[in-house]
Write a protein that holds these residues in place. Structure first.
Motif, PDB file in Angstrom:
ATOM      1  N   ILE A  20     -18.188  34.457  41.901  1.00 47.24           N
ATOM      2  CA  ILE A  20     -17.516  32.907  41.678  1.00 47.24           C
ATOM      3  C   ILE A  20     -18.532  31.810  41.301  1.00 47.24           C
ATOM      4  O   ILE A  20     -18.112  31.128  40.579  1.00 47.24           O
ATOM      5  N   LYS A  21     -19.815  31.867  42.191  1.00 55.41           N
ATOM      6  CA  LYS A  21     -20.448  30.739  41.695  1.00 55.41           C
ATOM      7  C   LYS A  21     -20.767  30.765  40.216  1.00 55.41           C
ATOM      8  O   LYS A  21     -20.794  29.944  39.577  1.00 55.41           O
ATOM      9  N   ASP A  22     -21.164  31.945  39.668  1.00 60.97           N
ATOM     10  CA  ASP A  22     -21.422  32.033  38.357  1.00 60.97           C
ATOM     11  C   ASP A  22     -20.488  31.523  37.365  1.00 60.97           C
ATOM     12  O   ASP A  22     -20.490  30.980  36.406  1.00 60.97           O
ATOM     13  N   LEU A  58      -5.656  35.419  48.915  1.00 58.22           N
ATOM     14  CA  LEU A  58      -5.029  34.119  48.298  1.00 58.22           C
ATOM     15  C   LEU A  58      -5.999  33.210  47.965  1.00 58.22           C
ATOM     16  O   LEU A  58      -5.943  32.358  47.026  1.00 58.22           O
ATOM     17  N   ASN A  59      -7.036  33.065  48.850  1.00 54.66           N
ATOM     18  CA  ASN A  59      -7.908  32.042  48.387  1.00 54.66           C
ATOM     19  C   ASN A  59      -9.122  32.603  47.119  1.00 54.66           C
ATOM     20  O   ASN A  59      -9.445  31.580  46.324  1.00 54.66           O
ATOM     21  N   ILE A  60      -9.191  33.831  46.999  1.00 53.03           N
ATOM     22  CA  ILE A  60      -9.707  34.388  45.793  1.00 53.03           C
ATOM     23  C   ILE A  60      -8.669  34.191  44.588  1.00 53.03           C
ATOM     24  O   ILE A  60      -9.062  33.831  43.605  1.00 53.03           O
ATOM     25  N   ASP A  65      -7.575  31.332  39.720  1.00 61.11           N
ATOM     26  CA  ASP A  65      -6.513  30.165  39.021  1.00 61.11           C
ATOM     27  C   ASP A  65      -7.364  28.949  38.424  1.00 61.11           C
ATOM     28  O   ASP A  65      -7.311  28.640  37.274  1.00 61.11           O
ATOM     29  N   ALA A  66      -8.127  28.387  39.354  1.00 62.06           N
ATOM     30  CA  ALA A  66      -8.751  27.131  39.178  1.00 62.06           C
ATOM     31  C   ALA A  66      -9.879  27.456  38.210  1.00 62.06           C
ATOM     32  O   ALA A  66     -10.260  26.529  37.451  1.00 62.06           O
ATOM     33  N   LEU A  67     -10.458  28.508  38.198  1.00 59.59           N
ATOM     34  CA  LEU A  67     -11.625  29.101  37.040  1.00 59.59           C
ATOM     35  C   LEU A  67     -11.074  29.717  36.015  1.00 59.59           C
ATOM     36  O   LEU A  67     -11.830  29.994  35.097  1.00 59.59           O
ATOM     37  N   GLN A  70      -9.167  36.109  35.874  1.00 60.99           N
ATOM     38  CA  GLN A  70      -8.441  37.116  36.676  1.00 60.99           C
ATOM     39  C   GLN A  70      -9.285  37.317  38.079  1.00 60.99           C
ATOM     40  O   GLN A  70     -10.484  37.562  37.845  1.00 60.99           O
ATOM     41  N   ALA A  71      -8.627  37.402  39.127  1.00 66.72           N
ATOM     42  CA  ALA A  71      -9.404  37.762  40.453  1.00 66.72           C
ATOM     43  C   ALA A  71     -10.138  38.976  40.327  1.00 66.72           C
ATOM     44  O   ALA A  71     -11.316  39.054  40.817  1.00 66.72           O
ATOM     45  N   SER A  72      -9.819  40.002  39.516  1.00 64.55           N
ATOM     46  CA  SER A  72     -10.394  41.291  39.390  1.00 64.55           C
ATOM     47  C   SER A  72     -11.894  40.958  38.856  1.00 64.55           C
ATOM     48  O   SER A  72     -12.673  41.901  38.968  1.00 64.55           O
ATOM     49  N   ASN A  73     -12.025  39.955  38.091  1.00 61.71           N
ATOM     50  CA  ASN A  73     -13.273  39.620  37.454  1.00 61.71           C
ATOM     51  C   ASN A  73     -14.354  39.604  38.494  1.00 61.71           C
ATOM     52  O   ASN A  73     -15.552  40.065  38.424  1.00 61.71           O
TER      53      ASN A  73
END
Length: 79
Positions: A20-22, A58-60, A65-67, A70-73
């Motif tokens: 997430i940070k990256d 849901l937070n993921i 979405d903001a980044l 896809q969450a799967s990434n």
């Protein structure tokens, strides 16, 4: 880190947070700006990125979405 997590669970949370940070850094966003885009608190975003939180699905999704990904990434980076 709160909770009684196993070594593998701790490692997973840290890898997820780093993914997430990256992505956030690639997008040129501060933790504060990402928090603003998601409606999450800045300190929460920081604790997620450090692997200190067992973040909800849901937070993921909100972070993905903001980044603009896809969450799967995020999960691919944990493998």
């Amino acid at each position: 880190m709160a909770g009684n997590y196993t070594k593998d669970e701790k490692r997973f949370l840290k890898r997820l947070g780093l993914a997430i940070k990256d992505r956030r850094v690639e997008q040129g966003l501060s933790q504060e700006k990402l928090a603003e885009l998601t409606g999450l608190h800045r300190t929460y975003v920081g604790s997620v990125e450090r692997g200190e939180r067992n973040i909800s699905a849901l937070n993921i999704k909100s972070l993905a979405d903001a980044l603009e990904c896809q969450a799967s990434n995020f999960f691919r980076a944990t493998e």
